[in-house]
Design an enzyme around this catalytic site. Structure first.
Site: not given
Length: 279
Positions: A120, A125, A170, A211, A228, A230
Site C-alpha cells: 500500500n 517513497r 508497517r 502478494k 503477484p 496488486d
DNA sequence: AGCCAGGCCCATT
DNA sequence: AATGGGCATGGC
C-alpha cells in the site's frame, strides 16, 4: 545473449535483446538502483556494481563478478521464455516493450523487508525509505554506498526510528519479522521448498500477505509459478479478457492457471508495460 | 485538495 | 473461507 567474465573486475554482456539495464532495474522488482548520467549504480546485499550501457554491449563493473552473474540470472535463456509467451493475449506487445527484462535473484532477507515496506505504498517513497534505512543502518561499502542492514541492526534501531524514516504503520511488522528471523525462522529452508510450502511459511511472517509472499518467492527464490496480484494487476486482469473479479485470490488462481511456470515472467512483462502507459 | 500507492491485519460473519 | 474497515505518509 552471451557474456564474458573478467573475474573480480567486470562482466561484459553482449546481445542485448535479452538484457536491457533500464528494463531490469526499473520494472519494479528492485528498489536500490539509481541512474547516474548514462550509468546505473546498484547495491545488492553486500555487493555493489556500476552498469554502463553502450550501443551493443553492457559492462557490469564490479569486484563481485560471481555474485552478479547469478544475480542477473545470466545463465537462463530468456529468448526461449519470450517465445513461449508469445501465444498469450497482450504478451507480444508487453514483451516488445520490455524485451530486456530479467528476473533477478535477490537476497531473501532484503527482499522480505523491502516488500513489507512496499505494501500500500508508492515506488518513489519505497525507494526513499529503503535508501534511508541502508544509509543509517547498513555498512559503508564506498562513498555514499551502503549495504542493506542486518536484522539485528534493524531491531536495535527500534520502532520509533522505523516510523521516522517513513515506514509508518508497517514499523511493528518489520520489527516482528526481524525478531522471528533472529529467533530461528529458517530462511535457508525456503530455497529448497516447493512453492506452495514456501508461500505458507512466508505468510507466517508479520506484514507478509499473499502478494508480498509471491513477490519474495519470485524475486529472491526464482519460483516463477507465482503471479503477484496488486492494484495494477487487477486492471491488467480485466484487459486480458477475464470476467470481472474482486477477489485477489481468485484472480491469482486464474492467472497462474493460464501461465503456469511462466507466470512470474508474464507478470513482469505485463506490469512494466502497463505501468509505463500510465506515467 | 483529494485520491492513490507493487496490501495487510483484524474483527465479523 | 470470505468480506470490510482502518491504516501512515508522501506522490501526483
Amino acid at each position: 545473449m552471451n557474456y564474458t567474465v573478467t573475474a573480480g573486475s567486470s562482466i561484459e554482456v553482449n546481445g542485448l535483446d535479452d538484457f536491457i539495464v533500464e528494463h531490469i532495474l526499473e520494472c519494479g522488482q528492485v528498489f536500490r538502483s539509481r541512474k547516474v548520467q548514462n550509468c546505473h549504480t546498484l547495491v545488492a546485499g553486500n555487493c555493489f556494481c556500476i552498469l554502463q550501457s553502450n550501443i551493443d554491449n553492457v559492462i557490469i563493473k564490479t569486484s563481485d563478478t560471481e555474485f552478479f552473474t547469478k544475480y542477473f540470472d545470466l545463465d537462463r535463456d530468456y529468448g526461449k521464455i519470450k517465445s513461449e509467451l508469445q501465444m498469450y493475449d497482450k504478451l507480444p506487445d508487453a514483451i516488445k516493450f520490455g524485451h530486456g527484462i530479467r528476473i533477478l535473484n535477490q537476497d531473501i532477507f532484503e527482499t522480505i523487508i523491502s516488500f513489507i515496506i512496499s505494501a500500500n505504498n508508492n515506488i518513489p517513497r519505497i525507494q526513499k525509505t529503503i535508501e534511508r534505512m541502508c544509509s543509517d543502518l547498513g555498512n559503508k561499502l564506498e562513498e555514499g554506498i551502503y549495504s542493506f542492514p542486518t536484522a539485528e541492526a534493524i531491531v536495535d534501531a527500534g520502532e520509533e526510528y522505523l516510523k521516522g524514516i517513513g515506514t509508518g504503520y508497517r514499523a511493528p511488522y518489520i520489527l516482528d519479522t526481524c525478531k522471528k528471523i533472529l529467533n530461528g525462522y529458517d530462511l535457508e529452508s525456503l530455497k529448497t521448498m516447493n512453492s506452495k510450502d514456501a508461500t505458507d511459511k512466508l505468510l507466517s511472517l508479520s506484514g507478509v500477505g499473499p502478494k508480498v509472499a509471491n513477490c519474495i518467492q519470485l524475486f529472491s527464490l526464482h519460483q516463477t509459478d507465482m503471479f503477484p496480484v496488486d492494484t495494477w494487476v487487477k486492471k491488467i486482469y480485466l484487459d486480458l479478457g477475464f470476467e470481472p473479479e474482486n477477489s485477489p485470490k481468485k484472480i491469482n488462481e486464474r492467472l497462474v492457471n493460464r501461465f503456469g511456470n511462466l507466470s512470474g515472467y508474464a507478470q513482469q512483462y505485463l506490469f512494466y508495460y502497463y505501468r509505463s502507459k500510465q506515467n
